[in-house]
Scaffold this active site. Sequence first.
Site, mmCIF file in Angstrom:
data_model
loop_
_atom_site.group_PDB
_atom_site.id
_atom_site.type_symbol
_atom_site.label_atom_id
_atom_site.label_comp_id
_atom_site.label_asym_id
_atom_site.label_seq_id
_atom_site.Cartn_x
_atom_site.Cartn_y
_atom_site.Cartn_z
ATOM 1 N N ASP A 20 0.863 -1.182 0.000
ATOM 2 C CA ASP A 20 0.000 0.000 0.000
ATOM 3 C C ASP A 20 0.895 1.226 0.000
ATOM 4 O O ASP A 20 1.168 1.826 1.035
ATOM 5 C CB ASP A 20 -0.892 -0.027 1.244
ATOM 6 C CG ASP A 20 -2.010 0.998 1.181
ATOM 7 O OD1 ASP A 20 -2.251 1.549 0.094
ATOM 8 O OD2 ASP A 20 -2.649 1.232 2.222
ATOM 9 N N GLU A 54 -6.664 4.963 -9.005
ATOM 10 C CA GLU A 54 -7.942 5.441 -8.474
ATOM 11 C C GLU A 54 -8.586 6.550 -9.310
ATOM 12 O O GLU A 54 -7.935 7.509 -9.718
ATOM 13 C CB GLU A 54 -7.729 5.950 -7.038
ATOM 14 C CG GLU A 54 -9.020 6.264 -6.316
ATOM 15 C CD GLU A 54 -8.893 6.128 -4.818
ATOM 16 O OE1 GLU A 54 -9.732 6.681 -4.103
ATOM 17 O OE2 GLU A 54 -7.942 5.449 -4.354
ATOM 18 N N LYS A 75 -9.692 1.721 -9.236
ATOM 19 C CA LYS A 75 -10.256 1.932 -7.901
ATOM 20 C C LYS A 75 -11.394 2.942 -7.972
ATOM 21 O O LYS A 75 -11.253 4.030 -8.540
ATOM 22 C CB LYS A 75 -9.188 2.434 -6.927
ATOM 23 C CG LYS A 75 -8.190 1.370 -6.514
ATOM 24 C CD LYS A 75 -7.145 1.921 -5.566
ATOM 25 C CE LYS A 75 -7.654 2.052 -4.158
ATOM 26 N NZ LYS A 75 -6.589 2.450 -3.216
ATOM 27 N N THR A 105 -13.001 0.822 -3.189
ATOM 28 C CA THR A 105 -12.326 1.377 -2.025
ATOM 29 C C THR A 105 -13.304 2.175 -1.163
ATOM 30 O O THR A 105 -14.485 2.292 -1.483
ATOM 31 C CB THR A 105 -11.136 2.253 -2.478
ATOM 32 O OG1 THR A 105 -10.373 2.636 -1.341
ATOM 33 C CG2 THR A 105 -11.616 3.481 -3.220
ATOM 34 N N PHE A 145 -11.722 -1.085 4.888
ATOM 35 C CA PHE A 145 -10.716 -0.311 5.611
ATOM 36 C C PHE A 145 -10.733 -0.630 7.106
ATOM 37 O O PHE A 145 -11.479 -0.029 7.871
ATOM 38 C CB PHE A 145 -10.970 1.187 5.410
ATOM 39 C CG PHE A 145 -10.426 1.739 4.119
ATOM 40 C CD1 PHE A 145 -10.210 0.933 3.023
ATOM 41 C CD2 PHE A 145 -10.134 3.083 4.007
ATOM 42 C CE1 PHE A 145 -9.709 1.438 1.836
ATOM 43 C CE2 PHE A 145 -9.621 3.615 2.822
ATOM 44 C CZ PHE A 145 -9.410 2.785 1.733
#
Length: 308
Positions: free
Chosen positions: A17, A78, A114, A138, A160
């Site tokens: 990440d 993303e 994403k 996400t 998350f």
Amino acid sequence: MPSNLECLREYSLVVADSGDIEAVARWKPQDATTNPSLLLSAAEDPRWRALIDRDMDRVFVNFGCEILKHIPGRVSTEVDARLSFDTDKSVEKARRFISLYEEAGVKRERVLIKLAATWEGIRAAQKLEREGIHCNMTLLFSFAQAAACADAGVTLISPFVGRIYDWHRQARKVDDIPLEDDPGVASVTRIYNYYKKHGYKTQVMGASFRKTGQILALAGCDLLTIAPDLLEKLSKADGRIERKLSVEKAKNADLPKTPLDEKAFRWEHNHDAMATDKLAEGIRRFDADARKLEGLIISLSAATAAAK
């Protein structure tokens, strides 16, 4: 004796990440994920100035292409958070990313788009998946989001853990929450068991960790995306670890199938105060960092032009 990280790799695919290309190269994960916040940090580093372009979409793709040189799997790129509630424009942006990657010689199979797990984002992902463009959902905090993503047939979701933990820690006014009571760990465990029990193909990638214990508590999850500092800690901790999640255990879970239409999705998601707070906050944060990144790109491009 093997390290915790070596043992973890036996049960889950480890993903980096980070937008830090050197960190990705060092840890050699299967996949890597990026977002506007991570890319802002990377773009501020003089080492990666050659990847900066006047076109922000190209900046995202340039970093993605560079990261792909160091991993065997996929990179996640993303879509602008400002498009989180616009299905058509999210699809348009995703297609542009894929087009830029393919121009650079990267096949779409190596890219995950994403999208925020809003109702509109999930609909965009459903459409993109039918075109062979794979998606990573996400800012996922509620079970309603997870159930809707599975029904839409998306490739991957990123619940998350750390941000869920943060919200509950603040709400309870405590410094820490024990792992056995950690709501972030519990959320991913429930989602994983639900997917495996009902045979969904969508993969679960635990994300946003605050401590190694949260990661180890999810050993066996399909994928785990981990920041470099936590990868470092896991690599230095010796000892075997126990597999916590498995298809076999999931089959015995008492989790009835819960398909959701738009009204049911919005109702169920709205009932989770943490999820509504963190989704909105996450969209705002990614938007803010994207705007900062835009400003940085403009200033760097102007400086380069002046130097010529």
